[in-house]
Design a protein around this motif. Structure first.
Motif, mmCIF file in Angstrom:
data_model
loop_
_atom_site.group_PDB
_atom_site.id
_atom_site.type_symbol
_atom_site.label_atom_id
_atom_site.label_comp_id
_atom_site.label_asym_id
_atom_site.label_seq_id
_atom_site.Cartn_x
_atom_site.Cartn_y
_atom_site.Cartn_z
ATOM 1 N N GLU A 98 0.838 -1.208 0.000
ATOM 2 C CA GLU A 98 0.000 0.000 0.000
ATOM 3 C C GLU A 98 0.866 1.247 0.000
ATOM 4 O O GLU A 98 0.591 2.208 -0.728
ATOM 5 N N ASP A 99 1.916 1.249 0.836
ATOM 6 C CA ASP A 99 2.806 2.398 0.892
ATOM 7 C C ASP A 99 3.504 2.621 -0.450
ATOM 8 O O ASP A 99 3.654 3.762 -0.895
ATOM 9 N N LEU A 100 3.916 1.531 -1.097
ATOM 10 C CA LEU A 100 4.559 1.655 -2.409
ATOM 11 C C LEU A 100 3.600 2.220 -3.455
ATOM 12 O O LEU A 100 3.974 3.093 -4.249
ATOM 13 N N ALA A 105 1.972 6.914 -6.712
ATOM 14 C CA ALA A 105 0.994 7.917 -7.140
ATOM 15 C C ALA A 105 1.480 9.327 -6.823
ATOM 16 O O ALA A 105 1.353 10.247 -7.652
ATOM 17 N N VAL A 106 2.050 9.514 -5.640
ATOM 18 C CA VAL A 106 2.550 10.834 -5.247
ATOM 19 C C VAL A 106 3.675 11.269 -6.176
ATOM 20 O O VAL A 106 3.694 12.402 -6.666
ATOM 21 N N VAL A 107 4.617 10.357 -6.456
ATOM 22 C CA VAL A 107 5.740 10.690 -7.325
ATOM 23 C C VAL A 107 5.251 10.986 -8.749
ATOM 24 O O VAL A 107 5.692 11.957 -9.381
ATOM 25 N N SER A 108 4.318 10.199 -9.250
ATOM 26 C CA SER A 108 3.779 10.439 -10.597
ATOM 27 C C SER A 108 3.119 11.810 -10.687
ATOM 28 O O SER A 108 3.317 12.540 -11.671
ATOM 29 N N ASN A 109 2.344 12.160 -9.678
ATOM 30 C CA ASN A 109 1.693 13.472 -9.673
ATOM 31 C C ASN A 109 2.715 14.601 -9.617
ATOM 32 O O ASN A 109 2.568 15.628 -10.287
ATOM 33 N N LYS A 110 3.753 14.418 -8.812
ATOM 34 C CA LYS A 110 4.781 15.454 -8.689
ATOM 35 C C LYS A 110 5.549 15.605 -9.996
ATOM 36 O O LYS A 110 5.849 16.722 -10.428
#
Length: 125
Positions: A98-100, A105-110
């Motif tokens: 889940e953390d991965l 998702a966070v990295v892709s958005n950034k």
């Protein structure tokens, strides 16, 4: 009974299967999963975001330490009663996955945000 969970809009706390708690920046993210009905692939879930509160270590807040929101602490107490689990007995593999996924998702958005900023910079020249 379970007044804190009901105040979050959870009308049937007995249907809660498990929960996950993680820290993100200056917030605690609580995700509650409900039992799957027969034939469902994914469990229904709800997510809540609680701001971390600063606890003064000295009178000037120079050494303030972030701590869990008291309301969240009460909710977790009720969740522990319902789930009858020791918080240390969390399925580590699922938590890591889940953390991965969340990190991805966070990295892709950034990356998309940075690429958009670069695109704006190159168009203005």
């Amino acid at each position: 009974m379970f007044d804190n969970l009901k105040s979050l809009g959870i009308t049937h706390p007995e249907e809660i299967d498990r929960y996950n708690l993680r820290q993100e920046a200056h917030h605690d993210i609580l995700k509650i999963y409900f039992r799957k009905d027969k034939g469902e692939f994914f469990a229904k879930s709800v997510k809540f975001k609680y701001p971390r509160q600063l606890k003064a270590v000295d009178s000037l807040f120079e050494n303030a330490a972030p701590e869990i929101n008291p309301n969240l602490a009460y909710v977790i107490e009720e969740l522990d009663q319902l789930c009858q689990q020791d918080p240390l007995e969390v399925d580590l593999k699922n938590k890591i996955l889940e953390d991965l996924r969340h990190l991805e998702a966070v990295v892709s958005n950034k990356i998309a945000e940075i690429e958009a900023d670069l695109d704006r910079l190159t168009r203005h020249k």
